[in-house]
Design a protein around this motif. Structure first.
Motif, short mmCIF file in Angstrom:
data_model
loop_
_atom_site.label_atom_id
_atom_site.label_comp_id
_atom_site.label_asym_id
_atom_site.label_seq_id
_atom_site.Cartn_x
_atom_site.Cartn_y
_atom_site.Cartn_z
N LEU A 33 0.83 -1.21 0.00
CA LEU A 33 0.00 0.00 0.00
C LEU A 33 0.86 1.26 0.00
N PHE A 34 1.88 1.27 0.85
CA PHE A 34 2.73 2.45 1.00
C PHE A 34 3.54 2.72 -0.27
N TYR A 35 4.29 1.72 -0.71
CA TYR A 35 5.14 1.93 -1.88
C TYR A 35 4.31 2.01 -3.16
N GLY A 36 3.16 1.37 -3.18
CA GLY A 36 2.29 1.43 -4.34
C GLY A 36 1.65 2.79 -4.53
N GLN A 48 8.05 3.68 -11.23
CA GLN A 48 6.74 3.49 -10.62
C GLN A 48 6.64 2.05 -10.13
N TYR A 49 6.06 1.88 -8.95
CA TYR A 49 5.85 0.54 -8.39
C TYR A 49 4.37 0.22 -8.48
N SER A 50 4.05 -0.88 -9.12
CA SER A 50 2.67 -1.36 -9.22
C SER A 50 2.61 -2.75 -8.60
N PRO A 51 2.17 -2.82 -7.34
CA PRO A 51 2.14 -4.13 -6.67
C PRO A 51 1.15 -5.08 -7.31
N GLU A 52 1.45 -6.35 -7.21
CA GLU A 52 0.53 -7.38 -7.65
C GLU A 52 -0.27 -7.83 -6.44
N TRP A 53 -1.59 -7.84 -6.55
CA TRP A 53 -2.47 -8.17 -5.45
C TRP A 53 -3.06 -9.56 -5.66
#
Length: 82
Positions: A33-36, A48-53
């Motif tokens: 959440l934070f880095y995303g 850009q960081y796009s986390p995988e959920w």
């Protein structure tokens, strides 16, 4: 119920236990959440960081957010308190 209760989850024991069980790996979710959020102060320029959920991540987040909303509603004065 004391307004000074530091742990609102304790006001709903069943919810608190379930939240504790679910959040055993919560730091990973917090980091996503934070880095995303890609805040300029922590995201290198041009990156850009796009986390995988995973489905499990989404389930946990929904549970936590819904639990927070439930705790908030539980702490509000009832309409009858006028």
């Amino acid at each position: 119920m004391s307004p000074n209760n530091a742990d609102a989850a304790a006001t709903i024991p069943t919810r608190a236990k379930m939240l504790g069980d679910l959040l055993s790996g919560h730091f990973r979710l917090n980091e996503k959440l934070f880095y995303g959020s890609n805040l300029p102060a922590i995201t290198p320029k041009g990156e850009q960081y796009s986390p995988e959920w995973s489905d499990t991540d989404i389930f946990k987040l929904k549970f936590v957010f819904n639990g927070g909303a439930e705790m908030f509603r539980h702490l509000l004065p009832s309409q009858d308190d006028g």
